[in-house]
Scaffold this motif. Sequence first.
Motif, PDB file in Angstrom:
ATOM      1  N   ALA A  35      44.164  43.329  32.141  1.00  0.00           N
ATOM      2  CA  ALA A  35      43.739  42.670  33.383  1.00  0.00           C
ATOM      3  C   ALA A  35      42.659  41.658  33.024  1.00  0.00           C
ATOM      4  O   ALA A  35      41.890  41.861  32.085  1.00  0.00           O
ATOM      5  N   ARG A  44      42.292  37.743  39.934  1.00  0.00           N
ATOM      6  CA  ARG A  44      43.342  38.746  40.086  1.00  0.00           C
ATOM      7  C   ARG A  44      44.571  38.323  39.280  1.00  0.00           C
ATOM      8  O   ARG A  44      45.471  37.674  39.777  1.00  0.00           O
ATOM      9  N   ASN A  64      47.650  37.655  41.528  1.00  0.00           N
ATOM     10  CA  ASN A  64      47.441  38.252  42.845  1.00  0.00           C
ATOM     11  C   ASN A  64      48.431  39.389  43.135  1.00  0.00           C
ATOM     12  O   ASN A  64      49.098  39.396  44.174  1.00  0.00           O
ATOM     13  N   PRO A  65      48.531  40.337  42.204  1.00  0.00           N
ATOM     14  CA  PRO A  65      49.478  41.441  42.408  1.00  0.00           C
ATOM     15  C   PRO A  65      49.035  42.353  43.541  1.00  0.00           C
ATOM     16  O   PRO A  65      47.838  42.527  43.775  1.00  0.00           O
ATOM     17  N   CYS A  66      50.021  42.890  44.224  1.00  0.00           N
ATOM     18  CA  CYS A  66      49.744  43.753  45.365  1.00  0.00           C
ATOM     19  C   CYS A  66      50.801  44.852  45.396  1.00  0.00           C
ATOM     20  O   CYS A  66      51.999  44.562  45.303  1.00  0.00           O
ATOM     21  N   VAL A  98      55.722  45.930  43.371  1.00  0.00           N
ATOM     22  CA  VAL A  98      54.561  45.045  43.326  1.00  0.00           C
ATOM     23  C   VAL A  98      55.002  43.616  43.627  1.00  0.00           C
ATOM     24  O   VAL A  98      55.998  43.142  43.086  1.00  0.00           O
ATOM     25  N   GLY A 100      53.645  39.459  44.024  1.00  0.00           N
ATOM     26  CA  GLY A 100      52.634  38.540  43.517  1.00  0.00           C
ATOM     27  C   GLY A 100      53.297  37.221  43.210  1.00  0.00           C
ATOM     28  O   GLY A 100      54.382  36.937  43.721  1.00  0.00           O
ATOM     29  N   GLN A 121      50.153  50.107  38.020  1.00  0.00           N
ATOM     30  CA  GLN A 121      49.075  50.720  38.804  1.00  0.00           C
ATOM     31  C   GLN A 121      47.761  50.703  38.030  1.00  0.00           C
ATOM     32  O   GLN A 121      46.688  50.439  38.595  1.00  0.00           O
ATOM     33  N   GLU A 123      46.799  48.544  35.704  1.00  0.00           N
ATOM     34  CA  GLU A 123      46.231  47.191  35.609  1.00  0.00           C
ATOM     35  C   GLU A 123      45.712  46.696  36.960  1.00  0.00           C
ATOM     36  O   GLU A 123      44.681  46.027  37.020  1.00  0.00           O
ATOM     37  N   ILE A 124      46.414  47.024  38.029  1.00  0.00           N
ATOM     38  CA  ILE A 124      45.942  46.603  39.360  1.00  0.00           C
ATOM     39  C   ILE A 124      44.640  47.327  39.700  1.00  0.00           C
ATOM     40  O   ILE A 124      43.738  46.752  40.306  1.00  0.00           O
ATOM     41  N   ASN A 128      40.431  46.028  40.794  1.00  0.00           N
ATOM     42  CA  ASN A 128      39.573  46.580  41.842  1.00  0.00           C
ATOM     43  C   ASN A 128      38.356  47.301  41.260  1.00  0.00           C
ATOM     44  O   ASN A 128      37.667  48.029  41.959  1.00  0.00           O
TER      45      ASN A 128
END
Length: 157
Positions: A35, A44, A64-66, A98, A100, A121, A123-124, A128
């Motif tokens: 990351a 992000r 911008n991964p979500c 995911v 992005g 998960q 890396e995201i 945060n």
Amino acid sequence: MRQEAEEVKKINGELQRLIDDMAETMYAAPGIGLAANQVGVLQRLIILDVAYRDGAKDLKVILNPCIKAGEGEVVREEGCLSVADFAAEVRRHARVTVTGVDREGKPIEITGEGLLAVVLQHEIDHLNGVLFIDHVSRLKRNLYLRRLKKKLAAKGR
Ligand code: CO
């Protein structure tokens, strides 16, 4: 490392260079995910390559991964380039989707399970300010922190 990364707004040459540098760092480590805030850039942006372990190369870059959806449960041993010499089992979703954008700014959606789901998960979480050790028991975490302190103390001498 504990700071939250900010949304990527500009896809420019600087960002492309950052992505290339991160890939180089990740492959050299060797690691399967990285990351941007692990290299001191609060954006992000994550990269990963779970095929590399098997000798292939399949670099995925997600800006911008979500996590759009997650289901099931899996427990796997994880390590991290930012948490030296420590691995522990972590419980996560077994399957995630995911969304992005890729390095060209095109919207992407990746659904992964197994190792891919875990790396996504992990890396995201980094974006945060969350490390995998935050997901393990306090007992194990303290063990790690004690060991780290000892090591740092030894180095300082
Ligand atoms: Co990590």
